[in-house]
Design an enzyme around this catalytic site. Structure first.
Site: not given
Ligand code: AP5
Length: 210
Positions: A13, A88, A123, A156, A167
Site C-alpha cells: 500500500k 481498517r 523490509r 520495524r 498483524r
Molecule cells: P509496503 O509498501 O511498505 O507495504 P504496506 O502495505 O504499506 O505495508 P505496511 O506494513 O506499512 O502496512 P501496515 O498496513 O501493516 O502498516 P501501517 O504502517 O499502516 O511494502 C512492504 C515491503 O515489501 C517493502 O519492503 C517493499 O519494498 C516491498 N514490496 C512492496 N511491493 C512489492 C512487490 N510488488 N514485490 C516485492 N516487494 C514489494 O500500520 C502500522 C501499525 O499502526 C498497525 O499495525 C496498527 O497498530 C497501527 N495503525 C495504522 N493504521 C491504523 C488504523 N487505521 N487503525 C488502527 N491502527 C492502525
C-alpha cells in the site's frame, strides 16, 4: 480524486501510494506513518499507541478517527488524497462516511500471506526520512544506509516474524470485512499485487483511469 488503498500488512500500500502521489499530485495519508512519527516524538497519542503497534494490534478506533479528521481538514487534501492504512475496521469506515467524505475508488491490493511474510521480513526503513527498502526487492545502494539521507536502515519492530503473524490475523479478522463493505458501494476494485512493483503500479494506474 479521493482514494482508499486496502490490503494486508506488507501488500504494498505504501509503495503504491507513493506512485499515485507522484503521478496525480495528491498527498498520501498514512495512519501508520502518522502514528510512528507521534511515537518517535513522544506525544501523548504516540505514548498511547506504542503498545498496540509494537504488538501488531490495531490502535483504538477513536484515536485513529481523530487523526484522520484532523489530517483530512488540512489544505493539501482539498483536491484529493490517498488513504493508506485507513479505514481498517468497519467502525472506521462508518466514521469516514459520517464525516461526509466521498470516496471515488477503493483499490484492494491482493497478496498471499506467504509473500507478505517474505516482504515484511526483508523490509528496512529509514527512521529519519521514512524511506522504505527491501533487502532483496529494493536494495539501497550501500547496504544498511539510506540512499536519500544517509541515515542507518533498521527493521520495524512490528516486522519481526512473530508480530507479522499477529498483524495478518488482525487483518483477516478486522480489516478484510471492509472488502464486502465497499463491494456494496460499487467502488471496490481488486488488483493483483503478487508480482513486481511496476506490474502492480501499472494495474493500479489502469483502474484509476477506467
Ligand atoms: P509496503 O509498501 O511498505 O507495504 P504496506 O502495505 O504499506 O505495508 P505496511 O506494513 O506499512 O502496512 P501496515 O498496513 O501493516 O502498516 P501501517 O504502517 O499502516 O511494502 C512492504 C515491503 O515489501 C517493502 O519492503 C517493499 O519494498 C516491498 N514490496 C512492496 N511491493 C512489492 C512487490 N510488488 N514485490 C516485492 N516487494 C514489494 O500500520 C502500522 C501499525 O499502526 C498497525 O499495525 C496498527 O497498530 C497501527 N495503525 C495504522 N493504521 C491504523 C488504523 N487505521 N487503525 C488502527 N491502527 C492502525
Amino acid at each position: 480524486m479521493n482514494l482508499i488503498l486496502l490490503g494486508a500488512p506488507g501488500a504494498g500500500k505504501g509503495t503504491q501510494a507513493e506512485k499515485i502521489c507522484d503521478k496525480y499530485g495528491i498527498p498520501a495519508v498514512s495512519t501508520g506513518n502518522i502514528i510512528r512519527e507521534a511515537i518517535k516524538n513522544g506525544t501523548d497519542m504516540g505514548l498511547k499507541a506504542k503498545s498496540y503497534t509494537d504488538a501488531g494490534a490495531l490502535v483504538p478506533d477513536d484515536v485513529v478517527i481523530g487523526i484522520i479528521k484532523e489530517r483530512l481538514a488540512e489544505h493539501d487534501c482539498k483536491n484529493g488524497f490517498v488513504l493508506d492504512g485507513f479505514p481498517r475496521t468497519i467502525p472506521q469506515a462508518e466514521a469516514l462516511d459520517k464525516m461526509g467524505v466521498v470516496i471515488d475508488k477503493v483499490v484492494d491490493i491482493e497478496v498471499s500471506d506467504e509473500a507478505i511474510a517474505a516482504r515484511l521480513s526483508g523490509r528496512r526503513v529509514c527512521l529519519k526520512c521514512g524511506a522504505t527498502y527491501h533487502t532483496e526487492y529494493k536494495k539501497s545502494k550501500t547496504e544498511g544506509i539510506c540512499d536519500i539521507c544517509g541515515d542507518e536502515l533498521v527493521q520495524r519492530k512490528d516486522d519481526k516474524p512473530e508480530t507479522v503473524l499477529d498483524r495478518l490475523r488482525v487483518y483477516h479478522e478486522q480489516t478484510e470485512p471492509l472488502k464486502d463493505y465497499y463491494e456494496k458501494t460499487g467502488k471496490l476494485v481488486i488488483v493483483e499485487g503478487q508480482e513486481k512493483v511496476e506490474d502492480t503500479t501499472a494495474l493500479v494506474f489502469k483502474t484509476l483511469e477506467d
